[in-house]
Design an enzyme around this catalytic site. Sequence first.
Site, PDB file in Angstrom:
ATOM      1  CG  HIS A  24      -2.212  -0.885   0.833  1.00  0.00           C
ATOM      2  ND1 HIS A  24      -3.439  -0.370   0.498  1.00  0.00           N
ATOM      3  CD2 HIS A  24      -2.345  -2.317   0.698  1.00  0.00           C
ATOM      4  CE1 HIS A  24      -4.393  -1.278   0.573  1.00  0.00           C
ATOM      5  NE2 HIS A  24      -3.716  -2.608   0.500  1.00  0.00           N
ATOM      6  CB  VAL A  29      -0.191   5.015  -3.133  1.00  0.00           C
ATOM      7  CG1 VAL A  29      -1.016   6.486  -3.288  1.00  0.00           C
ATOM      8  CG2 VAL A  29      -0.992   4.122  -3.000  1.00  0.00           C
ATOM      9  CB  SER A  42       2.459   8.815   1.333  1.00  0.00           C
ATOM     10  OG  SER A  42       2.401   7.656   0.328  1.00  0.00           O
ATOM     11  N   PRO A  87      -5.315  -1.523  -6.645  1.00  0.00           N
ATOM     12  CG  PRO A  87      -4.443  -3.658  -6.617  1.00  0.00           C
ATOM     13  CD  PRO A  87      -3.773  -2.410  -6.424  1.00  0.00           C
ATOM     14  CG  ASP A  90     -12.583 -21.993  14.186  1.00  0.00           C
ATOM     15  OD1 ASP A  90     -13.501 -22.931  14.550  1.00  0.00           O
ATOM     16  OD2 ASP A  90     -12.985 -20.989  13.594  1.00  0.00           O
ATOM     17  CB  THR A 112     -15.377 -23.115  11.675  1.00  0.00           C
ATOM     18  OG1 THR A 112     -15.660 -22.322  13.009  1.00  0.00           O
ATOM     19  CG2 THR A 112     -16.273 -22.285  10.533  1.00  0.00           C
TER      20      THR A 112
HETATM   21  C1  HEM Z   1      -3.346  -8.377  -6.463  1.00  0.00           C
HETATM   22  C2  HEM Z   1      -3.975  -7.287  -5.931  1.00  0.00           C
HETATM   23  C3  HEM Z   1      -4.512  -7.168  -4.511  1.00  0.00           C
HETATM   24  C4  HEM Z   1      -5.753  -6.889  -3.969  1.00  0.00           C
HETATM   25  C5  HEM Z   1      -6.899  -6.861  -5.080  1.00  0.00           C
HETATM   26  C6  HEM Z   1      -5.649  -7.057  -2.459  1.00  0.00           C
HETATM   27  C7  HEM Z   1      -6.897  -6.914  -1.893  1.00  0.00           C
HETATM   28  C8  HEM Z   1      -6.787  -6.979  -0.374  1.00  0.00           C
HETATM   29  C9  HEM Z   1      -7.857  -6.910   0.510  1.00  0.00           C
HETATM   30  C10 HEM Z   1      -9.283  -6.484  -0.091  1.00  0.00           C
HETATM   31  C11 HEM Z   1      -7.361  -7.313   1.753  1.00  0.00           C
HETATM   32  C12 HEM Z   1      -8.263  -7.220   3.133  1.00  0.00           C
HETATM   33  C13 HEM Z   1      -8.648  -6.057   3.676  1.00  0.00           C
HETATM   34  C14 HEM Z   1      -9.621  -6.119   4.513  1.00  0.00           C
HETATM   35  O1  HEM Z   1     -10.663  -6.142   4.244  1.00  0.00           O
HETATM   36  O2  HEM Z   1      -9.423  -5.763   5.770  1.00  0.00           O
HETATM   37  C15 HEM Z   1      -6.132  -7.704   1.725  1.00  0.00           C
HETATM   38  C16 HEM Z   1      -5.500  -8.222   2.754  1.00  0.00           C
HETATM   39  C17 HEM Z   1      -4.172  -8.453   2.754  1.00  0.00           C
HETATM   40  N1  HEM Z   1      -3.327  -8.281   1.391  1.00  0.00           N
HETATM   41 FE1  HEM Z   1      -3.966  -7.734  -0.276  1.00  0.00          FE
HETATM   42  N2  HEM Z   1      -4.331  -7.345  -2.376  1.00  0.00           N
HETATM   43  C18 HEM Z   1      -3.583  -7.439  -3.367  1.00  0.00           C
HETATM   44  C19 HEM Z   1      -2.090  -7.529  -3.334  1.00  0.00           C
HETATM   45  C20 HEM Z   1      -1.433  -7.557  -2.286  1.00  0.00           C
HETATM   46  C21 HEM Z   1      -0.152  -7.504  -2.383  1.00  0.00           C
HETATM   47  C22 HEM Z   1       0.981  -7.343  -3.514  1.00  0.00           C
HETATM   48  C23 HEM Z   1       0.396  -7.884  -0.975  1.00  0.00           C
HETATM   49  C24 HEM Z   1       1.864  -7.957  -0.631  1.00  0.00           C
HETATM   50  C25 HEM Z   1       2.915  -8.040  -0.797  1.00  0.00           C
HETATM   51  C26 HEM Z   1      -0.800  -8.086  -0.117  1.00  0.00           C
HETATM   52  C27 HEM Z   1      -0.679  -8.476   1.250  1.00  0.00           C
HETATM   53  C28 HEM Z   1      -1.916  -8.595   1.836  1.00  0.00           C
HETATM   54  C29 HEM Z   1      -1.834  -9.204   3.107  1.00  0.00           C
HETATM   55  C30 HEM Z   1      -0.688  -9.616   3.979  1.00  0.00           C
HETATM   56  C31 HEM Z   1      -3.418  -8.983   3.605  1.00  0.00           C
HETATM   57  C32 HEM Z   1      -3.755  -9.317   5.119  1.00  0.00           C
HETATM   58  C33 HEM Z   1      -3.353  -8.299   5.835  1.00  0.00           C
HETATM   59  C34 HEM Z   1      -3.887  -8.330   7.451  1.00  0.00           C
HETATM   60  O3  HEM Z   1      -4.214  -9.372   7.827  1.00  0.00           O
HETATM   61  O4  HEM Z   1      -3.473  -7.202   8.080  1.00  0.00           O
HETATM   62  N3  HEM Z   1      -1.781  -7.792  -0.838  1.00  0.00           N
HETATM   63  N4  HEM Z   1      -5.569  -7.439   0.385  1.00  0.00           N
END
Ligand code: HEM
Length: 341
Positions: free
Chosen positions: A65, A69, A75, A164, A245, A248
């Site tokens: 994130h 950006v 940022s 995205p 878990d 579930t």
């Molecule tokens: C390909 C496009 C991607 C989309 C559309 C996407 C979207 C999302 C969304 C919607 C969530 C959950 C947010 C929520 O509802 O709390 C999420 C969680 C997460 N994303 Fe992505 N993501 C993408 C790529 C990535 C990339 C490139 C990374 C890191 C290299 C990443 C790492 C994570 C991680 C680790 C979580 C879990 C975060 C947590 O548990 O605190 N994502 N992502």
Amino acid sequence: MRLTVAVICSLVAVQLWVTLLAGELKVGYYDDKCSGVEDVVKSHVIKAIILNRGNGAALVRLIFHDCFVRGCDGSVLLDASGVNPRPEKVAPVSIGLEGFDILEEIKADLERRCPGVVSCADILIFAARDASSILSNGRVRFDVPAGRLDGLVSSADEAQAELPEPTFTIRQLIDSFARKNFTVEELVVLSGAHSVGDGHCSSFAARLAAPPDQITPSYRNLLNYKCSRGGGADPAVVNNARDEDLATVARFMPAFVGKLRPVSALDNTYYRNNLDKVVNFNSDWQLLTQDETRGHVHEYADNAALWDHDFAASLLKLSKLPMPAGSKGEIRNKCSSINHR
Ligand code: HEM
């Protein structure tokens, strides 16, 4: 004496400024500026992950994130303020972002040791690297070049436009990554980060009614059950069914019970789950809808070591995304606010 110190300080500051303006990142950048920076970051990250593994996932998400950006400029860490009421973190696409307190703690520790030297942007990258390494049991590892400045600009609209969304189609995902010079393969590699952490039900609402060719019905039932337990709120559900878990999973997907793991790891299980249509976000499933991306999903499902290696390389590439040309920067005193209005 005072004057001399002031002159030396400003010379150092000018030198720092020039180096950073030149955009040069260097492994070991802080070695001669503040000893032990990377060790300090790592010790905080270890502590945070021992406390809660979810902290590790939060840090891994932050690198994406932040860097997508305005480049890796910290940022995403800026809070809303009187002059900037809508920074990146309030954008809808930032839902669920966490880990800010951990980075602020690390920053405060480093400020005590070496005031005004270590940027929040670099701390974020070190922390995300360490979190990936710890969560993968040391299999994802790489050296991080440093020397980034903290940006002065943070806009929710920009975050919304650059990142995205989970509802994206494969075309939109590929285009979004291509705009940052990332290949189709790197899109697939980086999506594997969803082997850890969680997401809110609102982030995969449409999946709760998606047809069986998109999501395994028993898993869809499990997600519906989990999401219905929020009492009208928006609960979070683990990204990887492996981390669910036992009760579930035993109720909805008894055949999956053998795949449960006591400790969630950053690994290639995401790809196997994806082929089994046991993933949460539409954007995850979309990787199966196109020949090239589906090919890479198979490749990484079959080769854990290859994914570890490629994920490290893609995170490193992510960490080098620069600020827009001509941007100004600084070393913030606190990660959540810029130094001067
Ligand atoms: C390909 C496009 C991607 C989309 C559309 C996407 C979207 C999302 C969304 C919607 C969530 C959950 C947010 C929520 O509802 O709390 C999420 C969680 C997460 N994303 Fe992505 N993501 C993408 C790529 C990535 C990339 C490139 C990374 C890191 C290299 C990443 C790492 C994570 C991680 C680790 C979580 C879990 C975060 C947590 O548990 O605190 N994502 N992502």
